[in-house]
Design an enzyme around this catalytic site. Structure first.
Site, PDB file in Angstrom:
ATOM      1  CB  SER A   1      30.215  51.030 -27.111  1.00 48.38           C
ATOM      2  OG  SER A   1      31.434  50.452 -26.682  1.00 48.38           O
TER       3      SER A   1
ATOM      4  CE  LYS B   1      31.692  44.400 -19.407  1.00 51.02           C
ATOM      5  NZ  LYS B   1      32.432  45.429 -18.644  1.00 51.02           N
TER       6      LYS B   1
END
Length: 334
Positions: free
Chosen positions: A88, A63
């Protein structure tokens, strides 16, 4: 080999040029992650496997590539107001880290039931946490409030062309590191990772196979491919907590057109693959990150004649952020 001229920015919002631009933009900040191999896992799979270890990426997951590209694409006026996201998982920490590198605020809306290890990562990277209820509606309304109060710029976890372009740099690296890969297996959730990988890889080699790996308990991508339109699940149930999102308006067309198939696996297969990553590769991988290995070892892959020519397979180990407390307790006692 002729590049694929059908993959255009007009069609998908991202093309090979935007991915190469992302590669240059993020190069000073990211790790060029290693590729691991294992004779034992080759024997088990009856293939040659090449593991792209994004669990070694900054922030512990792929990410960071997309977040870094998005953050450093902002102009000064946008950046000065900071960025906001709801996540999350690994996107939250990645965005906080990228924002910290640019010295701008990062507001991260996190559901109050998020794994503690992922909350701690956001705190470690100086992100400002705002808790929401564990529903998409609560996450989105809380994010909208933060945007209104601060003027912060929204960076979506996957439905953003800058995010997709950043994730596509994984394929550029992998295809430079390993010659003649014929198949890449990628975890799928919201689709940012597999969209970037598919756009990059099929631009370079139109005949390469791109396979998605998905939990049976969160199989919306498989259902969407079968239906020819986005299918959203009312609830998901899987140990792979990073693979519970639904496809977005930008990622679905790529998955529809360029992902050759979705392989679904049971949670027990994911657990076994995670154990193999620990025991054989000696790599810490979260269940979501190990699902590609689970897919290639599954009966649905091994017994499918469609994949008989998939012999040199790249597998993206997408992340390694998990709470090891239970493991330590089992080894050391309370």
């Amino acid at each position: 080999m002729e590049p694929n001229s059908e993959i255009t920015k007009e069609k998908y919002g991202v093309d090979i040029s935007s991915i190469r631009e992302a590669q240059v933009r993020i190069d000073p900040y990211i790790h060029k992650t290693q590729v691991f191999t294992s004779g034992s896992l080759n024997d088990m799979s009856r293939r040659k496997l090449f593991f792209k270890c994004e669990c070694f990426q900054k922030g512990g997951a792929f990410k960071f590539r997309g977040a870094c590209n998005a953050i450093f694409s902002l102009n000064k006026d946008q950046a000065d107001k900071g960025v906001v996201t709801h996540s999350s998982g690994n996107h939250a920490a990645a965005l906080a880290l990228a924002a910290d590198l640019r010295d701008i605020p990062a507001y991260v809306v996190i559901p109050n039931n998020a794994p503690n290890c992922k909350i701690q990562n956001v705190i470690r990277y100086s992100g400002q946490i705002i808790y929401s209820q564990p529903t998409l509606q609560s996450r989105e309304t809380t994010t909208a409030r933060i945007m209104q109060e601060t003027g912060a710029f929204l960076i979506h976890p996957y439905n953003d062309v800058r995010i997709i372009s950043g994730q596509g740099t994984i394929a550029l690296e992998l295809l430079e590191q390993v010659q003649e890969i014929d198949t890449i297996i990628v975890p799928i959730s919201g689709g940012g990772l597999i969209s970037g990988v598919a756009l990059a890889a099929k631009s370079i080699n139109p005949s390469i196979r791109i396979l998605a790996a998905e939990p049976c308990g969160a199989n919306d991508a498989a259902l969407s491919k079968a239906a020819g339109e986005i299918v959203k699940l009312l609830e998901t149930n899987t140990i792979a907590d990073g693979l519970r999102a639904s496809l977005g308006s930008l990622t679905w067309p790529v998955v529809r057109d360029l992902v050759d198939a979705v392989i679904t696996v049971e949670d027990q297969e994911i657990v076994e693959a995670t154990k193999l990553c620990y025991e054989v590769l000696k790599v810490v991988v979260e269940p979501s990150g190990a699902i590609g290995l689970a897919a290639v070892l599954s009966d649905s892959f091994q017994n499918n004649p469609a994949w008989k020519d998939s012999n040199r397979i790249g597998i993206v180990l997408s992340g390694g952020n998990l709470d090891l407390g239970a493991l330590w307790d089992s080894i050391c006692g309370p």
